[in-house]
Write an enzyme that holds these catalytic residues in place. Structure first.
Site, short mmCIF file in Angstrom:
data_model
loop_
_atom_site.label_atom_id
_atom_site.label_comp_id
_atom_site.label_asym_id
_atom_site.label_seq_id
_atom_site.Cartn_x
_atom_site.Cartn_y
_atom_site.Cartn_z
N SER A 138 9.38 -1.50 3.56
CA SER A 138 9.47 -1.63 5.02
C SER A 138 10.94 -1.60 5.41
O SER A 138 11.81 -1.89 4.57
CB SER A 138 8.86 -2.98 5.43
OG SER A 138 9.18 -3.30 6.76
N TYR A 151 8.76 -12.58 4.65
CA TYR A 151 8.27 -11.19 4.60
C TYR A 151 9.42 -10.28 4.22
O TYR A 151 9.30 -9.41 3.35
CB TYR A 151 7.67 -10.78 5.95
CG TYR A 151 7.17 -9.34 5.98
CD1 TYR A 151 6.02 -8.97 5.30
CD2 TYR A 151 7.87 -8.35 6.68
CE1 TYR A 151 5.56 -7.65 5.32
CE2 TYR A 151 7.42 -7.04 6.71
CZ TYR A 151 6.26 -6.69 6.02
OH TYR A 151 5.83 -5.38 6.03
N1 NAP Z 1 2.14 -1.75 9.98
C1 NAP Z 1 3.46 -1.80 9.93
O1 NAP Z 1 4.15 -1.84 10.95
C2 NAP Z 1 4.16 -1.75 8.60
C3 NAP Z 1 5.53 -1.43 8.58
C4 NAP Z 1 6.20 -1.38 7.37
C5 NAP Z 1 5.50 -1.65 6.20
N2 NAP Z 1 4.19 -1.97 6.25
C6 NAP Z 1 3.53 -2.24 4.97
O2 NAP Z 1 2.49 -1.31 4.78
C7 NAP Z 1 1.44 -1.87 4.00
C8 NAP Z 1 0.12 -1.70 4.74
O3 NAP Z 1 0.24 -2.31 6.01
P1 NAP Z 1 -0.80 -2.01 7.19
O4 NAP Z 1 -0.08 -2.30 8.46
O5 NAP Z 1 -1.46 -0.73 6.96
O6 NAP Z 1 -1.82 -3.22 6.94
P2 NAP Z 1 -3.32 -3.45 7.50
O7 NAP Z 1 -3.65 -2.50 8.58
O8 NAP Z 1 -3.42 -4.91 7.75
O9 NAP Z 1 -4.20 -3.07 6.21
C9 NAP Z 1 -3.98 -3.75 5.01
C10 NAP Z 1 -4.94 -3.22 3.96
O10 NAP Z 1 -4.65 -3.86 2.72
C11 NAP Z 1 -5.76 -4.65 2.31
N3 NAP Z 1 -5.22 -5.86 1.70
C12 NAP Z 1 -4.50 -6.83 2.30
N4 NAP Z 1 -4.19 -7.79 1.41
C13 NAP Z 1 -4.74 -7.40 0.23
C14 NAP Z 1 -4.80 -7.98 -1.05
N5 NAP Z 1 -4.23 -9.17 -1.32
N6 NAP Z 1 -5.45 -7.33 -2.04
C15 NAP Z 1 -6.04 -6.13 -1.80
N7 NAP Z 1 -6.02 -5.55 -0.60
C16 NAP Z 1 -5.38 -6.17 0.41
C17 NAP Z 1 -6.59 -4.88 3.58
O11 NAP Z 1 -7.98 -5.08 3.33
P3 NAP Z 1 -8.56 -6.57 3.06
O12 NAP Z 1 -8.09 -7.42 4.18
O13 NAP Z 1 -10.05 -6.39 3.02
O14 NAP Z 1 -8.02 -6.99 1.74
C18 NAP Z 1 -6.38 -3.54 4.28
O15 NAP Z 1 -7.22 -2.55 3.73
C19 NAP Z 1 1.84 -3.33 3.77
O16 NAP Z 1 2.46 -3.43 2.50
C20 NAP Z 1 2.83 -3.59 4.88
O17 NAP Z 1 3.75 -4.62 4.56
C21 NAP Z 1 3.49 -2.01 7.41
#
Ligand code: NAP
Length: 233
Positions: A138, A151
């Site tokens: 990130s 985080y």
């Molecule tokens: N969205 C942003 O703005 C952003 C920006 C930079 C980086 N990121 C990074 O991108 C990644 C994905 O983020 P996102 O925004 O796409 O998240 P999201 O929409 O909340 O989706 C997260 C996914 O990961 C699964 N998950 C969460 N915790 C888990 C665990 N302990 N074990 C297995 N699966 C797990 C969730 O399903 P379940 O809840 O069923 O487990 C879901 O499928 C993360 O690493 C986040 O830090 C996001």
């Protein structure tokens, strides 16, 4: 071609899974919620009838679950082409005031998950004679910001893991890309009152990841930095 994606039922993981599935990849996916996972497995099999789907409900913050996911994959596949370490969580806070245990939870989910799974899946990438690991870090893993707290610490650590892997694996034909997105419109941002124009389109990010994979093996994108057009939130 075969890809492993953690946290595949929503957001970035889901968009990446769909782009690779559309391009004919067999898919191994996990998330914690079993019913979401079953739904996605059904949809993938329906939309892309020729691909194999391995789906396992597993919590990547728990080492035993990471190993169980890896064993499930290894029981079926001898090789893999791509690993996407995506599963992660965001908890807002400040280092000095966030609840006790926040750092541990975020390190387990955002760092150890990728550390242990990379070690397990690497032999499948090596057996293939080439491979590609994408680590979803990130912008919070490159600069501190207000309310970033643990985080940000966990994402700096993820960036460190990714760079260490890149150094170790450059002579082994395994590419490593650190993915560094700003705000992406996903479930993580539910309830936040901002126009969608302030966010990266999740499908753009997934396509960029696929494009990094598609360059020739003479080339590696080491850092994929992607931001909303108007800059960070
Ligand atoms: N969205 C942003 O703005 C952003 C920006 C930079 C980086 N990121 C990074 O991108 C990644 C994905 O983020 P996102 O925004 O796409 O998240 P999201 O929409 O909340 O989706 C997260 C996914 O990961 C699964 N998950 C969460 N915790 C888990 C665990 N302990 N074990 C297995 N699966 C797990 C969730 O399903 P379940 O809840 O069923 O487990 C879901 O499928 C993360 O690493 C986040 O830090 C996001």
């Amino acid at each position: 071609m075969k890809i492993v994606v953690t946290g595949a039922t929503k957001g970035i993981g889901r968009a990446v899974t769909e782009v690779f599935a559309k391009n004919g990849f067999d898919i191994a996916i996990c998330a914690r919620d079993e019913s979401d996972l079953e739904k996605l497995e059904g949809q993938l099999k329906y939309k892309f009838s020729n691909i194999e789907v391995i789906a396992l409900a597993a919590d990547m913050s728990i080492k035993a679950d990471v190993l169980r996911f890896a064993e499930t994959i290894k029981a079926k596949w001898e090789t893999a082409d791509v690993l996407v370490n995506n599963a992660g969580m965001f908890l807002p806070g400040n280092v000095t005031t966030e609840p006790d245990g926040t750092l541990e939870k975020l390190i387990e989910t955002n760092l150890y998950s990728a550390y242990y799974l990379s070690r397990e899946i690497l032999p499948l990438l090596q057996a293939n004679d080439r491979g590609h690991i994408f680590n979803i870090s990130s912008v919070a893993g490159t600069k501190a910001y207000p309310n970033g707290g643990s985080y940000s610490i966990s994402k700096f650590a993820m960036t460190g893991l990714s760079k260490a892997l890149r150094e170790e694996l450059k002579s082994q034909n395994v590419r490593v890309t650190t993915v560094i997105p700003g705000a992406v419109l996903t479930a993580s941002w539910e309830g936040v009152d901002l126009p969608k124009e302030r966010f990266i389109d999740v499908e753009d990010l997934a396509q960029l990841i696929y494009d990094c994979y598609k360059v020739s093996y003479r080339t590696v994108v080491e850092d994929l930095v992607v931001r909303p057009m108007l800059g960070d939130l």
